[in-house]
Design a protein around this motif. Sequence first.
Motif, PDB file in Angstrom:
ATOM      1  N   LEU A 130      35.074  65.020  57.821  1.00  0.00           N
ATOM      2  CA  LEU A 130      35.967  65.816  56.974  1.00  0.00           C
ATOM      3  C   LEU A 130      36.079  67.249  57.492  1.00  0.00           C
ATOM      4  O   LEU A 130      35.092  67.823  57.948  1.00  0.00           O
ATOM      5  N   ASP A 131      37.273  67.794  57.378  1.00  0.00           N
ATOM      6  CA  ASP A 131      37.469  69.225  57.608  1.00  0.00           C
ATOM      7  C   ASP A 131      37.349  69.905  56.257  1.00  0.00           C
ATOM      8  O   ASP A 131      38.251  69.796  55.411  1.00  0.00           O
ATOM      9  N   LEU A 132      36.240  70.559  56.015  1.00  0.00           N
ATOM     10  CA  LEU A 132      35.973  71.129  54.694  1.00  0.00           C
ATOM     11  C   LEU A 132      36.996  72.182  54.302  1.00  0.00           C
ATOM     12  O   LEU A 132      37.189  72.454  53.104  1.00  0.00           O
ATOM     13  N   GLU A 133      37.662  72.760  55.284  1.00  0.00           N
ATOM     14  CA  GLU A 133      38.658  73.783  54.976  1.00  0.00           C
ATOM     15  C   GLU A 133      39.915  73.180  54.349  1.00  0.00           C
ATOM     16  O   GLU A 133      40.718  73.893  53.761  1.00  0.00           O
ATOM     17  N   THR A 134      40.112  71.870  54.485  1.00  0.00           N
ATOM     18  CA  THR A 134      41.325  71.229  53.952  1.00  0.00           C
ATOM     19  C   THR A 134      41.095  70.581  52.592  1.00  0.00           C
ATOM     20  O   THR A 134      41.988  69.940  52.051  1.00  0.00           O
ATOM     21  N   VAL A 135      39.881  70.696  52.051  1.00  0.00           N
ATOM     22  CA  VAL A 135      39.574  70.131  50.735  1.00  0.00           C
ATOM     23  C   VAL A 135      40.165  71.039  49.653  1.00  0.00           C
ATOM     24  O   VAL A 135      39.985  72.264  49.723  1.00  0.00           O
ATOM     25  N   ILE A 143      40.760  63.677  46.111  1.00  0.00           N
ATOM     26  CA  ILE A 143      39.337  64.022  46.160  1.00  0.00           C
ATOM     27  C   ILE A 143      38.712  63.254  47.317  1.00  0.00           C
ATOM     28  O   ILE A 143      38.634  62.023  47.272  1.00  0.00           O
ATOM     29  N   PRO A 144      38.291  63.932  48.398  1.00  0.00           N
ATOM     30  CA  PRO A 144      37.744  63.228  49.560  1.00  0.00           C
ATOM     31  C   PRO A 144      36.481  62.458  49.199  1.00  0.00           C
ATOM     32  O   PRO A 144      35.651  62.921  48.420  1.00  0.00           O
ATOM     33  N   ILE A 145      36.361  61.283  49.779  1.00  0.00           N
ATOM     34  CA  ILE A 145      35.162  60.463  49.611  1.00  0.00           C
ATOM     35  C   ILE A 145      34.433  60.440  50.948  1.00  0.00           C
ATOM     36  O   ILE A 145      34.995  60.026  51.965  1.00  0.00           O
ATOM     37  N   ALA A 146      33.201  60.908  50.949  1.00  0.00           N
ATOM     38  CA  ALA A 146      32.453  61.067  52.199  1.00  0.00           C
ATOM     39  C   ALA A 146      31.243  60.153  52.211  1.00  0.00           C
ATOM     40  O   ALA A 146      30.373  60.246  51.343  1.00  0.00           O
ATOM     41  N   GLU A 147      31.200  59.247  53.175  1.00  0.00           N
ATOM     42  CA  GLU A 147      30.017  58.411  53.392  1.00  0.00           C
ATOM     43  C   GLU A 147      29.903  58.141  54.881  1.00  0.00           C
ATOM     44  O   GLU A 147      30.908  58.039  55.596  1.00  0.00           O
ATOM     45  N   VAL A 148      28.684  58.041  55.339  1.00  0.00           N
ATOM     46  CA  VAL A 148      28.417  57.884  56.765  1.00  0.00           C
ATOM     47  C   VAL A 148      27.481  56.705  56.955  1.00  0.00           C
ATOM     48  O   VAL A 148      26.427  56.630  56.301  1.00  0.00           O
ATOM     49  N   ASP A 166      36.575  76.180  38.015  1.00  0.00           N
ATOM     50  CA  ASP A 166      37.979  76.541  38.221  1.00  0.00           C
ATOM     51  C   ASP A 166      38.369  76.369  39.678  1.00  0.00           C
ATOM     52  O   ASP A 166      38.992  77.244  40.291  1.00  0.00           O
ATOM     53  N   SER A 167      37.989  75.237  40.235  1.00  0.00           N
ATOM     54  CA  SER A 167      38.281  74.968  41.640  1.00  0.00           C
ATOM     55  C   SER A 167      38.451  73.472  41.864  1.00  0.00           C
ATOM     56  O   SER A 167      37.614  72.681  41.405  1.00  0.00           O
ATOM     57  N   PRO A 168      39.511  73.084  42.591  1.00  0.00           N
ATOM     58  CA  PRO A 168      39.687  71.664  42.924  1.00  0.00           C
ATOM     59  C   PRO A 168      38.948  71.261  44.191  1.00  0.00           C
ATOM     60  O   PRO A 168      39.089  70.136  44.647  1.00  0.00           O
ATOM     61  N   ARG A 169      38.155  72.173  44.776  1.00  0.00           N
ATOM     62  CA  ARG A 169      37.453  71.883  46.030  1.00  0.00           C
ATOM     63  C   ARG A 169      36.208  71.045  45.739  1.00  0.00           C
ATOM     64  O   ARG A 169      35.085  71.534  45.656  1.00  0.00           O
ATOM     65  N   VAL A 170      36.452  69.743  45.573  1.00  0.00           N
ATOM     66  CA  VAL A 170      35.406  68.798  45.216  1.00  0.00           C
ATOM     67  C   VAL A 170      35.362  67.689  46.254  1.00  0.00           C
ATOM     68  O   VAL A 170      36.404  67.199  46.698  1.00  0.00           O
TER      69      VAL A 170
END
Length: 574
Positions: A263-268, A105-110, A47-51
Motif C-alpha cells: 500500500l501507498d500510505l499517502e493515497t489512503v 478502506i484498504p485491506i492489508a494482509e501479507v 475526523d479522518s477517513p485515513r483508515v
Amino acid sequence: MVLIDTPALYYRAFYSVPDSIVNDEGQPVNAVRGVLDAIAQMIRRFDSPRVVATMDADWRPAFRTAIMPEYKAARVKDAEAGTEIPSELAVQLPIMTAVMSAAGIPIAEVDGTEADDVIATMAAESRTPVVIVSPDRDLLALIDAATDVSVLRPRKGGEWEAITQADLPETYGVPDGTRYRELAAMRGDPSDGLPGAPGIGEKTAATLLANFGSLESIIKAAKAGVKTGGLSPKRAITLIEVEETLHKTIEVMRCLTDVAHGLDLETVPGVLDRAAVEAAARGQNIRRSVDNLVTTLGSADNGSRAETNLSTGAPPQPFAMTTGTSAAAPAQVSAADSPATPLPGPVSADSWSQSRLVGFDLETTGVDPSTARIVTAAFVESVDSSRTWLADPGVEIPEPARAVHGITTEFAQANGAPIAEVVAELCTVLADLKADDAVVVGHNVVYDLSVLAAEVRRHQPHIDLAALLPTIIDTFVLDKRVEQFRRGKRTLTETAKRWKVTLLDAHDAAADALAALDISRALAESSAEIAKLTRDEIMTSQGEWKRAQAADLQSWLRRKGNAEAVVDGSWPMA
C-alpha cells in the motif's frame, strides 16, 4: 492514520453482538455490523477517513511456531485445516471485506504474517501520527512517543481507552513499549500459549522492571544472587529456570516491521464506489451499519475524496435509507410504482388500505412510555424508501435496552442528533403525512406515540402532537380483531411469523417499521371488513376495539388472581 486490528475486532463483535442478526440466507452478520460500526466510530472520533483494515493472512505464522510450537496451539478448532475461526464467523469475512473495499478502506494482509506485523510495519513507515485500534494488549509494545504511535482499546459499555507512552507508567508501571513487551513476557498469556514466569504476575513484573531497568538486568541480578527490589530467592530461581522461554516469548511477540504490504500510505483512503457498496450490502441486513459508514466517510472527507459509480460512470447516488436529521418526509411512491395488493370484496378508493401507507417505529431506553427516551426512529414506505434518525437521548441507555437494539450511550452521544431536534423533525414528518392524507402504521403503536408525546412535552411543549397525527393503523389491534382467539404471543416477531412477513432485524427501527407495514397489508388482504373502512372509520373502530380488548384482558387477569389488574384501553396514545 488509524490502523484497525480487524481480526481482534471481528472476534470481539462475533461474541458480543447478538447472533440473531442474520442476512437473507439466515447467516449471522453480527461481526460484520460490529466491525463496520467500530470503523465508522473511529472515523468520527478522529475526523479522518485515513483508515486501514489490517488482516491475518496467517494467524499462526511459521516463523513464530518455529520459535514456540505452542504459540496459539490451544486455539486450533480444526487440526487438519489449522484454523481457529468458527464457521459462523468465517462466512462473514467475505461480506465484511467486500463492503470495506468498496468503501475505499484498504485491506492489508501479507502472506505468512499476522495483522500485528502489518500494523507494526505501517506504524514504522507512517509520516503522520498513528492510532492502533485493538483490544490486543500485545500491541501496546508498539507505543512510541517519538513517532506518535498510540493505542485505542475498547472497554465495556461502548467506552474506549486511549493509551499513549505517557500513560504507560501509571497504567502498567513501565516507561515505554519495549519494557511493556518484557513485562508481558514475564506475565505470560495462556490464550496465546505464552507461559510466562510462574508466580510472577503483571504487578510483580512491573516492580522488577522498575527496580532493575530491563529483563536482561533482572536475569543478571537473579544469577548474581540479588535479593532486593522484589527479587526474592524463589523468584530468582524461577526466572533463571525460564530464561530461555522468556527470550523466545519476546521474539514471538516482537512484530515484523518490514513486511511488503503493497500500500501507498499517502493515497489512503481509496475511492468510494457507492454502487459497489450497495451491491456488497444487498441482502445482508447490514444497511444501517453500511449507511452509517458511508455517511461518516463523506463527512470526515468534506467531499475531498473522489467518489464514483464504477459500474456506470455516473455521479454517485445517495442511499435510499439515510440516517440524519433532515425534516423532509419520506419520498412518495406513486400508485403506478407501488400498486396496492388486490383485496377481497368491494374496497373504495378512499379506504385506508388504498391510501399511502408509511411504517413508523421507535427504539428507546425503556418500556415505560412516560420515562423512556427515543434512541432511534424510522419512517418507512418501502425497502428502498425510508428515513431514520439516531438521537442522543440525553440520558444513559440502560444495559437491557442496549441489549435489545444494540445502541450504546457512547455511540448515541458521539453520533446522535440532539433529542430536541429529532422530536421536532418527527413531528414535522407526521404533519406532512397528515397533509398528504397518508396512513401511519405501527405495531402496538400506542407505545411509540406515547413515548413521542412524552418527549414532545419535555423538549417541544408548544407542539400539539395530537393535532398533527394522520390516520393511524395499529397492527397489534388489527391482528387481535382478525384472530381474536389465536393462542400465543402477539409481539411483532410472532405476528410477523403468523402473517408470513419477513423480519430479519428485530428491534431495528427501520426493520420493525417495514414489518408492521407488510403486516398491515396482509391483515387487509385477509379481512374485507377491515380493508374497506375509510380512514375516519378505521380510526374510530380501532379505538373501540382497543378498549374492548383491554377490558377483556383486564377481566382475564383478575379471574387469574390479580384482583388489582388494570389494563389501559387508551388509543392511539396513552
